[in-house]
Design a protein around this motif. Structure first.
Motif, PDB file in Angstrom:
ATOM      1  N   PRO A   4      -9.182  -8.822  -5.950  1.00  0.00           N
ATOM      2  CA  PRO A   4      -8.849  -7.944  -4.832  1.00  0.00           C
ATOM      3  C   PRO A   4      -7.366  -7.989  -4.530  1.00  0.00           C
ATOM      4  O   PRO A   4      -6.683  -8.966  -4.826  1.00  0.00           O
ATOM      5  N   LEU A   5      -6.878  -6.926  -3.921  1.00  0.00           N
ATOM      6  CA  LEU A   5      -5.475  -6.862  -3.523  1.00  0.00           C
ATOM      7  C   LEU A   5      -5.225  -7.790  -2.352  1.00  0.00           C
ATOM      8  O   LEU A   5      -6.124  -8.057  -1.551  1.00  0.00           O
ATOM      9  N   ALA A   6      -4.006  -8.292  -2.255  1.00  0.00           N
ATOM     10  CA  ALA A   6      -3.628  -9.102  -1.103  1.00  0.00           C
ATOM     11  C   ALA A   6      -3.739  -8.246   0.156  1.00  0.00           C
ATOM     12  O   ALA A   6      -3.537  -7.035   0.107  1.00  0.00           O
ATOM     13  N   PRO A   7      -4.063  -8.853   1.307  1.00  0.00           N
ATOM     14  CA  PRO A   7      -4.275  -8.075   2.528  1.00  0.00           C
ATOM     15  C   PRO A   7      -3.123  -7.148   2.896  1.00  0.00           C
ATOM     16  O   PRO A   7      -3.340  -6.084   3.435  1.00  0.00           O
ATOM     17  N   SER A   8      -1.876  -7.511   2.593  1.00  0.00           N
ATOM     18  CA  SER A   8      -0.751  -6.664   2.982  1.00  0.00           C
ATOM     19  C   SER A   8      -0.429  -5.590   1.950  1.00  0.00           C
ATOM     20  O   SER A   8       0.504  -4.831   2.122  1.00  0.00           O
ATOM     21  N   ALA A  17      -2.841 -10.442  -5.388  1.00  0.00           N
ATOM     22  CA  ALA A  17      -2.260 -11.698  -4.920  1.00  0.00           C
ATOM     23  C   ALA A  17      -2.047 -12.679  -6.066  1.00  0.00           C
ATOM     24  O   ALA A  17      -1.148 -13.500  -6.025  1.00  0.00           O
ATOM     25  N   SER A  18      -2.861 -12.605  -7.102  1.00  0.00           N
ATOM     26  CA  SER A  18      -2.752 -13.516  -8.243  1.00  0.00           C
ATOM     27  C   SER A  18      -1.499 -13.261  -9.075  1.00  0.00           C
ATOM     28  O   SER A  18      -1.135 -14.077  -9.902  1.00  0.00           O
ATOM     29  N   GLY A  19      -0.853 -12.117  -8.890  1.00  0.00           N
ATOM     30  CA  GLY A  19       0.316 -11.760  -9.685  1.00  0.00           C
ATOM     31  C   GLY A  19      -0.027 -11.018 -10.959  1.00  0.00           C
ATOM     32  O   GLY A  19       0.850 -10.551 -11.657  1.00  0.00           O
ATOM     33  N   HIS A  20      -1.303 -10.929 -11.305  1.00  0.00           N
ATOM     34  CA  HIS A  20      -1.730 -10.189 -12.494  1.00  0.00           C
ATOM     35  C   HIS A  20      -1.774  -8.703 -12.180  1.00  0.00           C
ATOM     36  O   HIS A  20      -2.168  -8.300 -11.094  1.00  0.00           O
ATOM     37  N   LEU A  59      -3.694  -1.058 -18.445  1.00  0.00           N
ATOM     38  CA  LEU A  59      -2.888  -1.429 -17.286  1.00  0.00           C
ATOM     39  C   LEU A  59      -2.962  -0.302 -16.271  1.00  0.00           C
ATOM     40  O   LEU A  59      -2.752   0.864 -16.605  1.00  0.00           O
ATOM     41  N   ASP A  60      -3.282  -0.643 -15.049  1.00  0.00           N
ATOM     42  CA  ASP A  60      -3.532   0.355 -14.019  1.00  0.00           C
ATOM     43  C   ASP A  60      -2.315   0.491 -13.104  1.00  0.00           C
ATOM     44  O   ASP A  60      -2.190  -0.208 -12.111  1.00  0.00           O
ATOM     45  N   ASP A  61      -1.425   1.402 -13.474  1.00  0.00           N
ATOM     46  CA  ASP A  61      -0.236   1.676 -12.667  1.00  0.00           C
ATOM     47  C   ASP A  61      -0.418   2.909 -11.787  1.00  0.00           C
ATOM     48  O   ASP A  61       0.530   3.353 -11.143  1.00  0.00           O
ATOM     49  N   TYR A  62      -1.615   3.458 -11.773  1.00  0.00           N
ATOM     50  CA  TYR A  62      -1.883   4.662 -10.981  1.00  0.00           C
ATOM     51  C   TYR A  62      -1.693   4.361  -9.500  1.00  0.00           C
ATOM     52  O   TYR A  62      -2.195   3.372  -8.984  1.00  0.00           O
ATOM     53  N   ASP A  63      -0.979   5.245  -8.810  1.00  0.00           N
ATOM     54  CA  ASP A  63      -0.667   5.016  -7.400  1.00  0.00           C
ATOM     55  C   ASP A  63      -1.810   5.394  -6.456  1.00  0.00           C
ATOM     56  O   ASP A  63      -1.732   5.165  -5.258  1.00  0.00           O
ATOM     57  N   GLY A  64      -2.864   5.968  -6.991  1.00  0.00           N
ATOM     58  CA  GLY A  64      -4.013   6.316  -6.158  1.00  0.00           C
ATOM     59  C   GLY A  64      -3.869   7.614  -5.403  1.00  0.00           C
ATOM     60  O   GLY A  64      -4.776   8.010  -4.673  1.00  0.00           O
ATOM     61  N   GLN A  65      -2.736   8.312  -5.566  1.00  0.00           N
ATOM     62  CA  GLN A  65      -2.512   9.512  -4.784  1.00  0.00           C
ATOM     63  C   GLN A  65      -1.999  10.704  -5.568  1.00  0.00           C
ATOM     64  O   GLN A  65      -2.170  11.838  -5.141  1.00  0.00           O
ATOM     65  N   SER A  66      -1.370  10.496  -6.699  1.00  0.00           N
ATOM     66  CA  SER A  66      -0.697  11.592  -7.391  1.00  0.00           C
ATOM     67  C   SER A  66      -1.655  12.671  -7.890  1.00  0.00           C
ATOM     68  O   SER A  66      -1.275  13.817  -7.988  1.00  0.00           O
TER      69      SER A  66
END
Length: 139
Positions: A4-8, A17-20, A59-66
């Motif tokens: 999961p993504l870090a809360p911020s 959060a893991s840096g991966h 690798l998932d670099d998609y910004d989720g909005q484009s």
């Protein structure tokens, strides 16, 4: 499974959060093509049905909005690459064909792993299918 993504984190900041870096699975399942593949004379003379599956970790670099196809790996390009390889001529071994497909998939720098599965459903009487599966990672 990705962490999961870090809360911020926001959609624009997609490093967990893991840096991966996060990964996305792109897959093609049970693509049926006629292929010239096999070592036996009958297989060299007649095309046979081949069922092809490819599972790619990207690798998932998609910004989720484009909402732009260019921002993601297009599975139709994976299908056309597989089709091009299979239709390029006779191959003796399924293993060779699988390696060619894996190499094509890994040519996209976003692909970090690919699983290629090739099945011959009509070759062994009494068997629904026979075949091979390979796993290849980016070096």
């Amino acid at each position: 499974m990705t962490e999961p993504l870090a809360p911020s984190s926001t959609c624009a900041d997609r490093t967990p959060a893991s840096g991966h870096r996060p990964l996305r699975r792109v897959f093609v399942r049970d693509l049926e093509l006629m292929a010239s593949v096999g070592v036996y004379e009958l297989e060299k003379r007649y095309e046979q049905r081949l069922i092809i599956s490819a599972d790619l970790m990207v690798l998932d670099d998609y910004d989720g909005q484009s909402d732009n196809l260019g921002a993601v790996l297009d599975y139709s390009s994976v299908v056309s690459g597989i089709r091009s390889i299979v239709e390029s001529g006779h191959t003796n071994l399924l293993e060779t064909l699988a390696e060619r497909i894996a190499t094509r998939c890994l040519a996209d720098p976003r692909v970090v792993r690919v699983v290629v599965r090739l099945e011959k459903p009509d070759i062994v009487p009494g068997c629904r299918t026979v075949g091979i599966e390979i796993v290849r990672d980016r070096a």
